[in-house]
Structure formats: C-alpha cells, structure tokens
Write a protein that holds these residues in place. Structure first.
Motif, PDB file in Angstrom:
ATOM      1  N   LEU A  47      -2.773   1.057  -5.920  1.00 14.05           N
ATOM      2  CA  LEU A  47      -3.492  -0.050  -5.031  1.00 14.05           C
ATOM      3  C   LEU A  47      -3.250  -0.043  -3.532  1.00 14.05           C
ATOM      4  N   GLN A  48      -1.775  -0.073  -3.321  1.00 12.00           N
ATOM      5  CA  GLN A  48      -1.133  -0.131  -2.025  1.00 12.00           C
ATOM      6  C   GLN A  48      -1.680   0.990  -1.087  1.00 12.00           C
ATOM      7  N   LEU A  49      -1.715   2.233  -1.895  1.00  8.02           N
ATOM      8  CA  LEU A  49      -2.244   3.424  -0.994  1.00  8.02           C
ATOM      9  C   LEU A  49      -3.456   3.290  -0.692  1.00  8.02           C
ATOM     10  N   LYS A  50      -4.389   2.741  -1.664  1.00  2.88           N
ATOM     11  CA  LYS A  50      -5.955   2.879  -1.397  1.00  2.88           C
ATOM     12  C   LYS A  50      -6.200   1.601   0.061  1.00  2.88           C
ATOM     13  N   CYS A  51      -5.277   0.810   0.018  1.00  6.91           N
ATOM     14  CA  CYS A  51      -5.465  -0.245   1.131  1.00  6.91           C
ATOM     15  C   CYS A  51      -4.786   0.372   2.239  1.00  6.91           C
ATOM     16  N   SER A  52      -4.160   1.485   2.435  1.00  3.74           N
ATOM     17  CA  SER A  52      -3.016   1.781   3.454  1.00  3.74           C
ATOM     18  C   SER A  52      -4.132   2.253   4.990  1.00  3.74           C
ATOM     19  N   GLY A  53      -3.640   2.037   5.914  1.00  2.00           N
ATOM     20  CA  GLY A  53      -4.293   2.268   7.000  1.00  2.00           C
ATOM     21  C   GLY A  53      -5.160   1.252   7.519  1.00  2.00           C
ATOM     22  N   LEU A  54      -5.802   0.269   6.659  1.00  2.00           N
ATOM     23  CA  LEU A  54      -6.676  -0.629   6.989  1.00  2.00           C
ATOM     24  C   LEU A  54      -6.294  -2.191   7.636  1.00  2.00           C
ATOM     25  N   GLY A  55      -6.912  -2.815   8.435  1.00  2.00           N
ATOM     26  CA  GLY A  55      -6.542  -4.113   8.610  1.00  2.00           C
ATOM     27  C   GLY A  55      -7.744  -5.070   8.312  1.00  2.00           C
ATOM     28  N   PRO A  56      -8.304  -5.610   9.331  1.00  2.00           N
ATOM     29  CA  PRO A  56      -9.402  -6.376   8.816  1.00  2.00           C
ATOM     30  C   PRO A  56     -10.485  -5.898   7.893  1.00  2.00           C
ATOM     31  N   GLU A  57     -10.867  -4.536   7.923  1.00  2.00           N
ATOM     32  CA  GLU A  57     -11.591  -3.865   7.050  1.00  2.00           C
ATOM     33  C   GLU A  57     -11.192  -4.104   5.643  1.00  2.00           C
ATOM     34  N   LEU A  58     -10.108  -4.504   5.335  1.00  2.00           N
ATOM     35  CA  LEU A  58      -9.423  -4.906   3.861  1.00  2.00           C
ATOM     36  C   LEU A  58     -10.457  -6.118   3.330  1.00  2.00           C
ATOM     37  N   ALA A  59     -11.190  -6.785   4.272  1.00  2.00           N
ATOM     38  CA  ALA A  59     -11.924  -8.025   3.629  1.00  2.00           C
ATOM     39  C   ALA A  59     -13.117  -7.428   3.588  1.00  2.00           C
ATOM     40  N   LEU A  60     -13.701  -6.322   3.922  1.00  2.00           N
ATOM     41  CA  LEU A  60     -15.074  -5.771   3.671  1.00  2.00           C
ATOM     42  C   LEU A  60     -15.403  -5.892   2.080  1.00  2.00           C
ATOM     43  N   ARG A  61     -16.656  -6.633   2.046  1.00  2.00           N
ATOM     44  CA  ARG A  61     -17.014  -6.881   0.593  1.00  2.00           C
ATOM     45  C   ARG A  61     -18.087  -5.577  -0.058  1.00  2.00           C
ATOM     46  N   SER A  62     -18.142  -5.508  -1.033  1.00  2.00           N
ATOM     47  CA  SER A  62     -19.016  -4.200  -1.552  1.00  2.00           C
ATOM     48  C   SER A  62     -20.537  -4.325  -1.351  1.00  2.00           C
ATOM     49  N   VAL A  63     -21.146  -5.016  -2.158  1.00  2.00           N
ATOM     50  CA  VAL A  63     -22.388  -5.174  -2.321  1.00  2.00           C
ATOM     51  C   VAL A  63     -22.926  -6.638  -2.468  1.00  2.00           C
ATOM     52  N   ALA A  64     -24.055  -7.247  -1.874  1.00  2.00           N
ATOM     53  CA  ALA A  64     -24.339  -8.431  -2.429  1.00  2.00           C
ATOM     54  C   ALA A  64     -24.766  -8.561  -3.820  1.00  2.00           C
ATOM     55  N   PRO A  65     -24.651  -9.305  -4.764  1.00  2.00           N
ATOM     56  CA  PRO A  65     -23.935 -10.690  -4.635  1.00  2.00           C
ATOM     57  C   PRO A  65     -22.409 -10.691  -4.936  1.00  2.00           C
ATOM     58  N   SER A  66     -21.885  -9.565  -4.874  1.00  2.00           N
ATOM     59  CA  SER A  66     -20.461  -9.257  -5.241  1.00  2.00           C
ATOM     60  C   SER A  66     -19.560  -9.781  -3.840  1.00  2.00           C
ATOM     61  N   THR A  67     -18.622 -10.419  -4.340  1.00  2.00           N
ATOM     62  CA  THR A  67     -17.532 -10.788  -3.238  1.00  2.00           C
ATOM     63  C   THR A  67     -16.274 -10.001  -3.355  1.00  2.00           C
ATOM     64  N   LEU A  68     -16.432  -8.855  -4.208  1.00  2.00           N
ATOM     65  CA  LEU A  68     -15.056  -7.955  -4.417  1.00  2.00           C
ATOM     66  C   LEU A  68     -14.775  -7.314  -2.898  1.00  2.00           C
TER      67      LEU A  68
END
Length: 238
Positions: free
Chosen positions: A98-119
């Motif tokens: 999980l930590q590695l999949k988030c590595s190198g990202l800042g505000p992009e971490l909050a990008l959501r997948s596809v409506a209506p998902s909030t993932l």
C-alpha cells in the motif's frame, strides 16, 4: 470488514474513458496519460524519476515488482516454520505494498477512480488506519479508541472525506503509521496467537483471526490501489 459501495474492480472497462476527480476538480485525467503527456497504453512504463513518479520509457509486466529494485524485500519472508512469523511477514508485505503504491504522490493521492465511487489512494490510507486501530487498539488491546476518519453518522467519511489538502494528507499518513506501529508492538508482545478480544461485528476474535483478516483487508484494497495508481500515472506491478 464488509462495506457497501462502488468497486472499481468491477468496472475496469470504464477506466479508459472517464475522468478522475477530487472535490473542487483541481485534478483530472480523461485518458490514460499523465500530466506530462506521456501515453501509458499497452502497459508501457519503466522506473521512477527523482521525485518518485513513474518515468514511462520502457515496457514492463504486471507480474514484475512495483518500483523494480526499489521495491524492498516484501516477498522474501519465510514459507515454513513459525506461524506467527509467517503471518507477520505476509501482513507486513501487504502494508508495504500500500505504501509503495502511494509513493511519489502528493495531492494526486486524493484523485478518485470513477463516478459515483469515492475511492482514492488517500481514502484507502485513511480507511486502513481506522481498520488497524479498530482491531488491534480497540478490540484486542481493549483501549478506548474511537475511529479517526469515520463515524457512526458517516461511516464512509474515510473515503469521501479525503481531499488534496496537504495537511490532511500528512495527517492520514501520520495516523496510519502510528496504528501500524501499535499493531506491530502488540503482536510482538502478545504471549501467543490465542489472545482474544470482543468485537461488535464478529464477537470473540483471536489474534490469529485478526492477523488473517488484516491480510485479507489489505489484499482487497491493494487491488483497488493497483487500479488507482495505474490511472494516475500508468505505474503497474506487484
């Protein structure tokens, strides 16, 4: 734990034509390209630049380790022997993924997948911080430890409350690391895997069951993380 809502795994075919979004629409992506204009079609990517972002220059396989040589010894633990050591190692590998999949990202971490998902990746960090807190700190250790990112009134706030505010991103990581550290100490110091606690959902649970459940929990959400990260910058791998 069971949750209701949209699952991006079921809608993989939609990812090529719809946009990511975060509250306020600061970031968006309408195709499989990063903001630098590099195409990520056909599984094309390579390692990472100095900022940790994917540098798309060569082809890699999905079965290769994410981040290549920088992936760490996630899958080199024991395959025989002590049960506690094996469970700890498998769970540690899932946390590291999980930590590695988030590595190198800042505000992009909050990008959501596809409506209506909030993932979002940040939502996963917030959610898993609360999951760690529930099972180890509240259920097994018996501490008074209310959730940090959700509530009875808003049980999915851990996901839809994730925004690209830098303070919120930092707070999510701080909470997740603190809960993981507590869990690791608890497991190490427990006399055996038969230590028990009482849970409102499953009743009496053992440390053994919690470790297995946590592996299940991370494995499920790391599948979400695979799709979320690939949609951001094309980075793929285990």
């Amino acid at each position: 734990m069971p949750r209701q809502g949209f699952c991006p795994v079921c809608c993989l075919g939609l990812f090529g034509s719809v946009a990511f979004s975060v509250p306020g629409d600061r970031w968006s992506s309408t195709d499989a390209r990063d903001r630098g204009g590099h195409s990520h079609a056909d599984g094309v990517r390579s390692g990472y630049d100095a900022t940790g972002r994917a540098d798309v220059t060569e082809t890699t396989r999905r079965a290769e380790l994410f981040g290549g040589g920088d992936s760490g010894p996630r899958f080199t633990g024991p395959t025989t022997g002590d049960e506690r050591r094996m469970l700890i190692d498998v769970l540690s590998a899932q946390r590291a993924t999980l930590q590695l999949k988030c590595s190198g990202l800042g505000p992009e971490l909050a990008l959501r997948s596809v409506a209506p998902s909030t993932l979002s990746l940040l939502g996963l960090v917030r959610h898993l911080a609360d999951v760690e807190r529930r099972w180890f700190r509240r259920v097994l250790a018996g501490r008074d430890a209310p959730t940090l990112f959700s509530s009875t009134a808003d049980p999915d706030e851990d996901f839809h409350g994730a925004t690209d505010d830098p303070t919120g991103v930092a707070a999510a990581w701080e909470a997740w690391r603190a809960e993981v550290a507590f869990a690791e100490r608890f497991v190490t110091e427990a006399p055996d895997l038969d230590v028990e606690g009482d849970d409102s959902w499953r009743g009496t649970v053992s440390l053994r069951w919690v470790l297995i459940h946590m592996i299940e929990e991370y494995a499920r959400h790391n599948g979400h993380a695979d799709l979320l990260r690939e949609r951001i910058d094309g980075a793929i791998g285990l």
